[in-house]
Design a protein around this motif. Structure first.
Motif, PDB file in Angstrom:
ATOM      1  N   UNK A   3     -29.582  18.375  47.595  1.00 44.73           N
ATOM      2  CA  UNK A   3     -28.257  18.351  48.274  1.00 44.73           C
ATOM      3  C   UNK A   3     -27.296  18.256  47.431  1.00 44.73           C
ATOM      4  N   UNK A   4     -25.909  18.659  48.055  1.00 44.48           N
ATOM      5  CA  UNK A   4     -24.835  18.218  47.331  1.00 44.48           C
ATOM      6  C   UNK A   4     -23.886  17.743  48.429  1.00 44.48           C
ATOM      7  N   UNK A  63     -12.323  16.217  45.567  1.00 40.51           N
ATOM      8  CA  UNK A  63     -12.203  15.250  44.054  1.00 40.51           C
ATOM      9  C   UNK A  63     -13.705  14.936  43.460  1.00 40.51           C
ATOM     10  N   UNK A  64     -14.696  15.526  44.015  1.00 35.63           N
ATOM     11  CA  UNK A  64     -15.933  15.172  43.202  1.00 35.63           C
ATOM     12  C   UNK A  64     -16.932  15.998  43.795  1.00 35.63           C
ATOM     13  N   UNK A  65     -18.072  15.717  43.290  1.00 29.75           N
ATOM     14  CA  UNK A  65     -19.395  16.041  43.690  1.00 29.75           C
ATOM     15  C   UNK A  65     -20.558  15.262  43.392  1.00 29.75           C
ATOM     16  N   UNK A  66     -21.452  14.940  44.171  1.00 29.41           N
ATOM     17  CA  UNK A  66     -22.802  14.329  43.736  1.00 29.41           C
ATOM     18  C   UNK A  66     -23.932  15.186  44.149  1.00 29.41           C
ATOM     19  N   UNK A  67     -24.895  15.567  43.283  1.00 28.06           N
ATOM     20  CA  UNK A  67     -25.981  16.307  43.506  1.00 28.06           C
ATOM     21  C   UNK A  67     -27.328  15.495  43.351  1.00 28.06           C
ATOM     22  N   UNK A  68     -28.261  15.540  44.550  1.00 34.05           N
ATOM     23  CA  UNK A  68     -29.250  14.760  44.624  1.00 34.05           C
ATOM     24  C   UNK A  68     -30.551  15.407  44.965  1.00 34.05           C
ATOM     25  N   UNK A  69     -31.522  14.819  44.410  1.00 30.59           N
ATOM     26  CA  UNK A  69     -32.963  15.379  44.811  1.00 30.59           C
ATOM     27  C   UNK A  69     -33.513  15.195  46.091  1.00 30.59           C
ATOM     28  N   UNK A  70     -34.025  15.789  46.937  1.00 31.47           N
ATOM     29  CA  UNK A  70     -34.375  15.649  48.378  1.00 31.47           C
ATOM     30  C   UNK A  70     -35.855  15.671  48.210  1.00 31.47           C
ATOM     31  N   UNK A  71     -36.587  16.538  47.696  1.00 40.64           N
ATOM     32  CA  UNK A  71     -37.947  16.696  47.726  1.00 40.64           C
ATOM     33  C   UNK A  71     -38.550  16.273  46.317  1.00 40.64           C
ATOM     34  N   UNK A  72     -39.503  15.354  46.385  1.00 39.80           N
ATOM     35  CA  UNK A  72     -40.005  14.765  45.292  1.00 39.80           C
ATOM     36  C   UNK A  72     -40.996  15.525  44.587  1.00 39.80           C
ATOM     37  N   UNK A  73     -41.197  15.545  43.246  1.00 39.67           N
ATOM     38  CA  UNK A  73     -42.496  16.076  42.772  1.00 39.67           C
ATOM     39  C   UNK A  73     -43.027  15.434  41.820  1.00 39.67           C
TER      40      UNK A  73
END
Length: 324
Positions: free
Chosen positions: A280-281, A293-303
């Motif tokens: 997700x962003x 002013x910015x962006x954070x990208x995060x893992x949603x589905x673990x592997x």
């Protein structure tokens, strides 16, 4: 690195391809890649830097290489949503965009779009042999011309232990110390948006389309194109207003309650999810100016390699008055 379909999906989402996956890079792309890889961070032994803040505007062929090392990030560094946690009730996307438009019309901004971007980013370096991770902050400045020539200046902080998540999330962006820079020859800065985009909604739509945003794009695909554009151009307030309207019209975004980014600015967040749900962003919109002013990208589905909540990238723009 072991083969992993989920991991491949994450990497594609983190750096969407603008050309066919099996396309051969041009000579200019290869030259730009070699310069980026050799100058983004001094190599210590076999250590390689992971610099996500400004890669989107340079040789896109290198981005998958850069992002690939981030998958080694331990869960101790993951602070998904930490910069945007709040108990306040979430407003609607329309409400956030309407408030941003009002702020944009009332606040000062660039009088014209500029081929100049400063990015503060939080990054990783990994030893290719031992897998040891270190974290550092980075200030990057890129300026370029319509012929694809330009100049990049990079300042990195000293590397730190990634287990110190509190330091990493609140560390200062370096404004002095060792500086690395390299020029780009004509044709080395690769973008289809070489002329200033028009300030109208149609003009900004054309700029995103030129960046190969799909027809009937999802909110995630729109945000990907928007942040690619913001990695190349410092835009005017009317252009930011148009971009926010395009994101709203795509549908599918959700609001993250107002909090503060890592530079202490009050921001509202617009969260979008990739089609496969892998990442997700969160797009940060300034509560004061209405600008993106910015962006954070995060893992949603673990592997097997990445825990859910691992932050793949964190970058901030509009740094005037915050860093020298």
């Amino acid at each position: 690195m072991p083969e992993n379909s989920s991991l491949d999906s994450l990497l594609r989402a983190a750096t969407p391809a603008r050309t066919a996956a099996d396309a051969k890079p041009s000579a200019a792309t290869l030259l730009a890649r070699d310069r980026i890889m050799s100058t983004a961070q001094p190599l210590r032994g076999r250590r390689r830097a992971i610099a996500l803040g400004w890669a989107s505007g340079l040789a896109l062929a290198t981005a998958s290489v850069i992002v690939a090392a981030v998958v080694m990030m331990p869960q101790t560094t993951a602070r998904a949503g930490a910069a945007l946690s709040s108990s306040a009730l979430s407003p609607t996307v329309q409400g956030v965009v309407d408030e941003a438009r009002a702020d944009l019309s009332a606040s000062a901004g660039p009088t014209e779009p500029k081929r100049f971007v400063r990015t503060a980013s939080w990054n990783f370096s990994v030893d290719a042999g031992s897998g040891e991770l270190r974290v550092f902050t980075q200030l990057s400045t890129i300026s370029w011309e319509a012929d694809g020539s330009g100049h990049v200046v990079i300042q990195n902080s000293p590397e730190q232990d990634p287990a110190d998540a509190e330091w990493y999330s609140h560390s200062e962006i370096p404004t002095s110390g060792a500086t690395e820079e390299f020029p780009m020859l004509p044709g080395e800065f690769l973008t289809p948006v070489t002329d200033p985009p028009e300030e109208s909604l149609a003009g900004m739509q054309d700029a995103l389309d030129a960046l190969q945003m799909p027809r009937d794009a999802s909110a995630f695909e729109v945000v990907t194109a928007v942040t690619t554009l913001l990695g190349q151009w410092t835009l005017t307030n009317p252009q930011h207003a148009a971009l926010l309207s395009i994101i709203e019209e795509a549908g599918g975004a959700e609001v993250v309650p107002t909090s503060r980014d890592r530079l202490g600015r009050p921001v509202a967040g617009l969260r979008v999810l990739s089609a496969d749900g892998a990442v997700s962003d969160v797009l940060f919109v300034s509560v004061d100016t209405g600008r993106i002013v910015g962006l954070e990208r995060t893992v949603v589905k673990a592997d097997s390699l990445l825990p859910a909540g691992a932050i793949l990238s964190y970058q901030l723009w509009d740094l005037e008055g915050l860093v020298r």
